[in-house]
Design a protein around this motif. Structure first.
Motif, short mmCIF file in Angstrom:
data_model
loop_
_atom_site.label_atom_id
_atom_site.label_comp_id
_atom_site.label_asym_id
_atom_site.label_seq_id
_atom_site.Cartn_x
_atom_site.Cartn_y
_atom_site.Cartn_z
N GLY A 1 -2.88 -51.76 -18.02
CA GLY A 1 -4.05 -50.90 -18.15
C GLY A 1 -4.05 -49.67 -17.27
N ALA A 2 -3.09 -49.57 -16.34
CA ALA A 2 -3.12 -48.47 -15.37
C ALA A 2 -2.81 -47.12 -16.02
CB ALA A 2 -2.14 -48.74 -14.23
N ARG A 3 -1.84 -47.09 -16.92
CA ARG A 3 -1.47 -45.80 -17.52
C ARG A 3 -2.67 -45.18 -18.23
NH1 ARG A 3 2.94 -42.95 -19.32
NH2 ARG A 3 4.41 -44.59 -18.71
N ASP A 4 -3.37 -45.97 -19.03
CA ASP A 4 -4.52 -45.43 -19.76
C ASP A 4 -5.58 -44.89 -18.81
OD1 ASP A 4 -3.38 -45.95 -22.19
OD2 ASP A 4 -4.43 -47.86 -22.49
N ARG A 5 -5.85 -45.64 -17.74
CA ARG A 5 -6.88 -45.20 -16.79
C ARG A 5 -6.46 -43.91 -16.09
NH1 ARG A 5 -6.95 -50.82 -15.82
NH2 ARG A 5 -5.64 -50.60 -13.97
N LEU A 6 -5.21 -43.85 -15.66
CA LEU A 6 -4.72 -42.66 -14.97
C LEU A 6 -4.69 -41.46 -15.90
CD1 LEU A 6 -1.82 -44.23 -12.86
CD2 LEU A 6 -4.08 -43.55 -12.06
N GLN A 7 -4.25 -41.68 -17.13
CA GLN A 7 -4.19 -40.57 -18.09
C GLN A 7 -5.58 -40.02 -18.38
OE1 GLN A 7 -1.58 -41.16 -21.37
NE2 GLN A 7 -2.53 -39.60 -22.65
N LYS A 8 -6.55 -40.90 -18.54
CA LYS A 8 -7.92 -40.45 -18.79
C LYS A 8 -8.46 -39.66 -17.60
CE LYS A 8 -9.19 -44.14 -22.01
NZ LYS A 8 -9.98 -45.38 -22.22
N ALA A 9 -8.15 -40.12 -16.39
CA ALA A 9 -8.63 -39.42 -15.19
C ALA A 9 -8.01 -38.02 -15.09
CB ALA A 9 -8.31 -40.23 -13.94
N VAL A 10 -6.71 -37.93 -15.41
CA VAL A 10 -6.02 -36.65 -15.32
C VAL A 10 -6.55 -35.67 -16.36
CG1 VAL A 10 -3.81 -35.48 -15.64
CG2 VAL A 10 -3.92 -37.56 -14.27
N THR A 11 -6.64 -36.12 -17.61
CA THR A 11 -7.09 -35.23 -18.67
C THR A 11 -8.56 -34.84 -18.49
OG1 THR A 11 -7.50 -37.16 -20.09
CG2 THR A 11 -5.39 -36.04 -20.33
N ALA A 12 -9.36 -35.76 -17.97
CA ALA A 12 -10.77 -35.43 -17.71
C ALA A 12 -10.89 -34.35 -16.64
CB ALA A 12 -11.54 -36.68 -17.28
N GLY A 13 -9.91 -34.31 -15.75
CA GLY A 13 -9.92 -33.30 -14.69
C GLY A 13 -9.23 -32.01 -15.09
N GLY A 14 -8.79 -31.91 -16.35
CA GLY A 14 -8.16 -30.67 -16.83
C GLY A 14 -6.66 -30.63 -16.69
N GLY A 15 -6.03 -31.77 -16.38
CA GLY A 15 -4.59 -31.82 -16.28
C GLY A 15 -3.96 -32.35 -17.55
N SER A 16 -2.64 -32.41 -17.58
CA SER A 16 -1.93 -32.94 -18.74
C SER A 16 -0.94 -34.00 -18.29
CB SER A 16 -1.20 -31.82 -19.49
OG SER A 16 -0.23 -31.20 -18.66
N VAL A 17 -0.59 -34.89 -19.22
CA VAL A 17 0.26 -36.04 -18.91
C VAL A 17 1.40 -36.13 -19.92
CG1 VAL A 17 0.34 -38.56 -18.87
CG2 VAL A 17 -1.55 -37.37 -17.77
N ALA A 18 2.61 -36.48 -19.43
CA ALA A 18 3.75 -36.76 -20.29
C ALA A 18 4.40 -38.05 -19.81
CB ALA A 18 4.77 -35.61 -20.25
N ARG A 19 5.21 -38.65 -20.68
CA ARG A 19 5.86 -39.91 -20.31
C ARG A 19 7.15 -39.71 -19.51
NH1 ARG A 19 4.03 -44.51 -22.53
NH2 ARG A 19 2.50 -44.28 -24.20
N ASP A 20 7.61 -38.49 -19.41
CA ASP A 20 8.86 -38.24 -18.71
C ASP A 20 8.80 -36.87 -18.06
OD1 ASP A 20 11.41 -38.63 -17.77
OD2 ASP A 20 12.29 -39.12 -19.73
N LEU A 21 9.77 -36.61 -17.20
CA LEU A 21 9.84 -35.36 -16.46
C LEU A 21 10.22 -34.22 -17.39
CD1 LEU A 21 9.56 -34.74 -13.37
CD2 LEU A 21 12.05 -34.86 -13.25
N THR A 22 9.48 -33.11 -17.30
CA THR A 22 9.81 -31.90 -18.04
C THR A 22 9.80 -30.73 -17.06
OG1 THR A 22 7.57 -31.15 -18.62
CG2 THR A 22 8.54 -32.86 -20.01
N SER A 23 10.15 -29.55 -17.57
CA SER A 23 10.21 -28.39 -16.68
C SER A 23 8.83 -27.99 -16.17
CB SER A 23 10.84 -27.20 -17.41
OG SER A 23 10.06 -26.83 -18.53
N ARG A 24 7.76 -28.45 -16.84
CA ARG A 24 6.41 -28.11 -16.41
C ARG A 24 5.83 -29.12 -15.43
NH1 ARG A 24 2.92 -27.30 -21.59
NH2 ARG A 24 4.10 -29.14 -22.22
#
Length: 363
Positions: free
Chosen positions: A17-40
């Motif tokens: 359940g941690a990924r979903d909670r963390l992703q929701k917190a990040v996106t609610a704060g205006g950030g973005s989430v990916a499953r792997d490292l990218t140049s951004r």
């Protein structure tokens, strides 16, 4: 923690359940989430259950890439605390060289332990309490156990006995245990069992794909990445990884389709657009490839590889003035001498051809 406009890579398997909670917190704060490292990516968050990615080198490669690009690596638990505004404990003040003295551990080993919140490092320093953890890790390795075992044993010991006077030991049978004044407490058990869930989550699929890719089983990795991408239609990384495998195997048509799926989900995914251009060029669609490279440079004007490749395409298409300008922009970025030499020869060729054309004038 500031989230707005920042990109976070949540890598590996997280606690239930941690990924979903963390992703929701990040996106609610205006950030973005990916499953792997990218140049951004501006932060690489390692899941607490990502130890299966250690021995095949996948996790180590991500950590090394993050270090080389100045991206902070943080453990799941530490990320959760920082999102909640909670401060960590003692600041690192012990020189890392001092803590490692007498052990066979490398800096990469310490970074691996830090990715699971087993030690804390900052500016080549760690906490005084981390010295005992590092020595325990060294002893476990010396006992013939793997780095995956080190992380799992140390994590299990921390969870079972976060405080108290104890020592991690390996019994004559090779079993890990906590040694107390009163005797031994086993650490083995469910926490070290192989994963065999018949109903895998998307995280599990992505992890299996990463392991298969690291082990060279590219067909299986592509199948799993494709399955993961179809299960989560908001994730651009799985179709991107699928396309990378197809591109490497020369399957350019499916590579194009994979990159296009990734870009439909994230139009700003620069790596996917750059690789799409490569796949299109391999199919002979040079005009479309040039268009994609133009789009890469709109997002990242300093992308040296895109500049060079676009210059090559423009020169082959006879657009010599444009090619010359692109090569000069590339040379201004001080590339490696081998590539700079190619660019200089191309500039000389384009300039000579343009001069002849001007001298000849209109027919």
């Amino acid at each position: 923690m500031e989230l707005r406009g920042r990109a976070f890579a949540l890598y590996g398997r997280f606690s239930p359940g941690a990924r979903d909670r963390l992703q929701k917190a990040v996106t609610a704060g205006g950030g973005s989430v990916a499953r792997d490292l990218t140049s951004r990516s501006q932060m690489l968050v390692v899941g607490a259950l990502a130890s299966s990615l250690i021995e095949n080198g996948a996790l180590g490669a991500r950590i090394a890439s993050a270090r080389d690009h100045g991206v902070r690596v943080i453990a799941e638990r530490v990320f959760r605390l920082e999102l909640g505004g909670e401060a960590e404990g003692d600041a690192p003040t012990l020189p890392l060289a001092t803590a490692l003295a007498g052990t066979g551990l490398s800096r990469a080993d310490v970074e691996l332990l830090a990715a699971f919140d087993l030690v804390t490092i900052a500016q080549d320093q760690c906490r005084f309490g981390d010295r005992a953890v590092l020595r325990a890790a060294d002893e476990i390795l010396a006992g013939g156990r793997s780095r995956t075992d080190v992380v799992r044993i140390l994590s299990r010991a921390r969870d079972i006995a976060p405080v108290g006077r104890r020592k991690i030991v390996l019994t004559p049978s090779g079993e890990a245990a906590l040694q107390w004044d009163q005797g031994l407490t086993s650490l083995e058990g469910q926490g070290l069992l192989a994963f065999d869930d018949p109903h895998p989550t998307i995280d599990d699929l992505f992890e299996r794909a990463s392991i298969a890719e690291a082990q060279g089983d590219l067909d299986e990795a592509a199948r799993l990445y494709d399955q993961c991408g179809r299960a989560d239609r908001s994730d651009p990384v799985a179709p991107y990884n699928y396309a990378n495998i197809r591109l490497a195997k020369g399957d350019h048509r499916h590579a194009v389709m994979g990159y296009q799926r990734a870009l439909a989900r994230d139009p700003g995914f620069v790596e996917a657009r750059y690789n799409l251009a490569q796949a299109l060029e391999a199919l002979g669609k040079t005009a479309e490839a040039a268009l994609e490279l133009d789009r890469v440079l709109e997002v990242d004007p300093t992308n040296a590889d895109a500049l060079f490749n676009l210059a090559q395409l423009q020169m082959r298409a006879g657009a010599l003035k444009s090619a010359c300008e692109l090569y000069n922009r590339y040379l201004a970025m001080a590339p490696a001498e081998e590539w700079a030499a190619i660019a200089r020869k191309a500039v000389a060729y384009c300039s000579a051809q343009l001069a002849r054309s001007w001298q000849a004038g209109p027919n």
